[in-house]
Design a protein around this motif. Structure first.
Motif, PDB file in Angstrom:
ATOM      1  N   LEU A  24       0.832  -1.207   0.000  1.00 24.56           N
ATOM      2  CA  LEU A  24       0.000   0.000   0.000  1.00 24.56           C
ATOM      3  C   LEU A  24       0.866   1.257   0.000  1.00 24.56           C
ATOM      4  O   LEU A  24       0.563   2.232  -0.694  1.00 24.56           O
ATOM      5  CB  LEU A  24      -0.946   0.003   1.201  1.00 24.56           C
ATOM      6  N   GLN A  25       1.958   1.247   0.746  1.00 25.70           N
ATOM      7  CA  GLN A  25       2.867   2.398   0.759  1.00 25.70           C
ATOM      8  C   GLN A  25       3.465   2.638  -0.626  1.00 25.70           C
ATOM      9  O   GLN A  25       3.669   3.780  -1.031  1.00 25.70           O
ATOM     10  CB  GLN A  25       3.996   2.166   1.763  1.00 25.70           C
ATOM     11  N   GLU A  27       2.009   1.983  -3.418  1.00 25.41           N
ATOM     12  CA  GLU A  27       0.902   2.183  -4.361  1.00 25.41           C
ATOM     13  C   GLU A  27       0.799   1.055  -5.386  1.00 25.41           C
ATOM     14  O   GLU A  27       0.535   1.276  -6.562  1.00 25.41           O
ATOM     15  CB  GLU A  27       1.025   3.537  -5.057  1.00 25.41           C
ATOM     16  N   ARG A  28       0.985  -0.177  -4.924  1.00 21.92           N
ATOM     17  CA  ARG A  28       0.946  -1.334  -5.818  1.00 21.92           C
ATOM     18  C   ARG A  28      -0.406  -2.040  -5.847  1.00 21.92           C
ATOM     19  O   ARG A  28      -0.600  -2.945  -6.641  1.00 21.92           O
ATOM     20  CB  ARG A  28       2.026  -2.330  -5.434  1.00 21.92           C
ATOM     21  N   THR A  33      -4.969   2.779   0.233  1.00 23.98           N
ATOM     22  CA  THR A  33      -3.901   3.772   0.205  1.00 23.98           C
ATOM     23  C   THR A  33      -3.211   3.836   1.562  1.00 23.98           C
ATOM     24  O   THR A  33      -3.764   3.405   2.573  1.00 23.98           O
ATOM     25  CB  THR A  33      -4.470   5.157  -0.196  1.00 23.98           C
TER      26      THR A  33
END
Length: 65
Positions: A24-25, A27-28, A33
């Protein structure tokens, strides 16, 4: 259906919560988010988008177009 915690989503995906936090960090993943708040990270996972992702609904729609 609102939101899921990182622990809940990781359990469903059968992955380590840290794996999910890092993804999430970076942005995958399209269903949530991560936001850096001073020293800590805050996470938001949209439950509807999470379960749609697991069902690969986005891929089915692309194939129909």
């Amino acid at each position: 259906m609102g939101r899921l915690t990182v622990s809940e989503a990781a359990r469903v995906m059968d992955v380590d919560p840290q794996f999910l936090r890092i993804a999430l960090q970076q942005e995958r993943l399209p269903f949530g988010t991560a936001v850096k708040m001073k020293k800590r990270w805050a996470y938001y996972i949209n439950a509807q988008r999470f379960f749609a992702y697991l069902e690969a609904e986005d891929m089915r729609k692309e194939g129909q177009a």
